[in-house]
Design a protein around this motif. Sequence first.
Motif, PDB file in Angstrom:
ATOM      1  N   SER A 206      69.830  -3.515  83.371  1.00  0.00           N
ATOM      2  CA  SER A 206      69.600  -4.836  82.783  1.00  0.00           C
ATOM      3  C   SER A 206      70.734  -5.237  81.849  1.00  0.00           C
ATOM      4  N   VAL A 207      71.289  -4.262  81.111  1.00  0.00           N
ATOM      5  CA  VAL A 207      72.409  -4.536  80.212  1.00  0.00           C
ATOM      6  C   VAL A 207      73.670  -4.818  81.022  1.00  0.00           C
ATOM      7  N   TRP A 210      73.416  -8.264  82.310  1.00  0.00           N
ATOM      8  CA  TRP A 210      73.619  -9.264  81.257  1.00  0.00           C
ATOM      9  C   TRP A 210      75.115  -9.459  80.978  1.00  0.00           C
ATOM     10  N   SER A 213      76.702 -11.293  83.839  1.00  0.00           N
ATOM     11  CA  SER A 213      76.327 -12.697  83.805  1.00  0.00           C
ATOM     12  C   SER A 213      77.126 -13.456  82.741  1.00  0.00           C
ATOM     13  N   LEU A 214      77.280 -12.857  81.559  1.00  0.00           N
ATOM     14  CA  LEU A 214      78.075 -13.491  80.499  1.00  0.00           C
ATOM     15  C   LEU A 214      79.524 -13.663  80.942  1.00  0.00           C
ATOM     16  N   SER A 220      72.109 -15.955  78.462  1.00  0.00           N
ATOM     17  CA  SER A 220      70.693 -15.607  78.604  1.00  0.00           C
ATOM     18  C   SER A 220      70.308 -14.638  77.499  1.00  0.00           C
ATOM     19  N   LEU A 222      69.258 -11.484  75.367  1.00  0.00           N
ATOM     20  CA  LEU A 222      69.598 -10.076  75.506  1.00  0.00           C
ATOM     21  C   LEU A 222      68.415  -9.314  76.096  1.00  0.00           C
ATOM     22  N   PRO A 223      68.694  -8.312  76.925  1.00  0.00           N
ATOM     23  CA  PRO A 223      67.597  -7.524  77.500  1.00  0.00           C
ATOM     24  C   PRO A 223      66.768  -6.866  76.396  1.00  0.00           C
TER      25      PRO A 223
END
Length: 396
Positions: A206-207, A210, A213-214, A220, A222-223
Amino acid sequence: MKNSAVEKFNVTDLTENQRQQLTKIEGFVQRQLQQSESSIAVIEGAAGTGKSVILTKLFEKLQTGAKNPASPYYGLKNKFTVNHPELLKVYQELSTTIPSLKKGDYIRPTSLINQAHKNNQRYDVIVVDEGHLLLSKPEPYIRFTQDNQLSELIKLAKVVIVVFDFQQVMQSKMFWNRSLLEKCLAPYPHQTFNLTMQYRMQAPASVQAWIKSLAAGHLSALPKDLGDYDLRIFSRAADMYELIKEKNESFGLSRMLATTGFIKRTANEHNVYLDDFDLPWDEYDVQTTPWAERPESIYEVGSIYTIQGFDLNYAGVILGPPFRYDEANDQLYIDTDKVTHREIYKKTPHITDEKSMQQMKQSVMFHVLNVVLTRGTRGLYLTAADDDLRQRLERL
């Protein structure tokens, strides 16, 4: 993480996945060495997928086998090239730790091409790390007068093994995309090997998602589960730097990084500055120790030119002024007018229309972002020079 790039590249025990990939690549090399025409193996993989580890082990096998009559590589003449001065230092240092390797085995592409032409030399295997940094246009001031370094290297060898990551293309003179690579490969037998396992960031999926994606401009939350990965957003770069210094004391190899966009306040200044943070950029140094491993570099700010291809334990990243916040679409965008390092936007014969040039100007800065965001194995700390973007990041 081992705090030495030499140790990181020269892994004693490969993972099962790496062993399988290396076996497949060696199979291709051995088959194509029996053919009369040149051929190319392309190794593709995102940052942190162990591309340099595979190349290091492959080249060691080639050079060890070159001296062994029982090896399929016996008697071969091979070279290893990389168009990145900091990585070249690592490979040349690596040669002092492995008996079958020599410092002269490692060379920049322009030097390799020009020397081969001068001496009418051909090689059996040429290994190319960071192929996305090969020149794709003439650069006479560094004595490269042909059109494309990859095409020239292919002409010099029976087999070329080259690493490519299109998300690490960051200058127009080194512009590459899928169609240009395919055009270079089209006349020759070739095969692509994909590396997908993430070995750098010790972070939950998930990190990693993220951060990816950034790096594409998406904002979005933070996980919720960060695992053991230390992901934080800072309102002040000075506070981030204090934590980076603490991590460097405790774990080593923790550094500040930034993107372009900081205007010189005086003619001789070359600094990154934000709130109470004010430190000089990295500078190329001829000493053999890479920038990140030099103790004094904790008092400097790293850039793509010193950190690309390297790992850190903790990375403190400052997004420079070109990275702005688009409130209407709630996303990150690039203000190309604020890019101070204009060298990356020089004309290239591979982009002839203005729309494509504008797209390139955006994409290469997102590639820069991708590189700096993916350096930290244990943690990433983040802030931005643009007030609106920084505040939006804090709300994440």
